[in-house]
Enzyme design. Sequence first.
Site, PDB file in Angstrom:
ATOM      1  CG  ASP A 177      -0.272  -0.045   2.540  1.00  0.00           C
ATOM      2  OD1 ASP A 177       0.935   0.300   2.620  1.00  0.00           O
ATOM      3  OD2 ASP A 177      -0.931  -0.408   3.527  1.00  0.00           O
ATOM      4  CB  ALA A 178       0.108   4.842   0.174  1.00  0.00           C
TER       5      ALA A 178
END
Length: 137
Positions: free
Chosen positions: A17-18
């Site tokens: 994810d980010a």
Amino acid sequence: MKPVFSMPIRVYHQDTDAGGVVHHTNYLKFMERVRSEWLREIGFGQNELAARMGIVFAVHTAKMDFVKPARLDDRVQATLNMVRRGSASLTLDQEIWLDAELLCRAEIKVACLDAKNFTPVIIPDSILSRLDAWRPA
């Protein structure tokens, strides 16, 4: 001790994810890779199973426990251990490790299906005999 098949997997940006943490769905992808490589190790590639034998293995049930996160650039170890085999299914314990730390564990049941109509079929004897004789190198 039960035989365990194992392979390393590098965590890439696309797996995270980010925040650089592996997205939970990607653990299933890692486990799919180790199942495919395990079948190849015992002599059956996925394409061969479908084209020559007319079967596929598909996930029927997945029970997962997420213990700790893997992160970008980690080199995790994905493991597989066959714990049961039925006439048309296999139950596998699968784990993802980072060094000595367990990150994720799952019990995966795969069903043997007809490659054309996706109905359950008996696992061919040629596969069963290799499964029964399989031991890791």
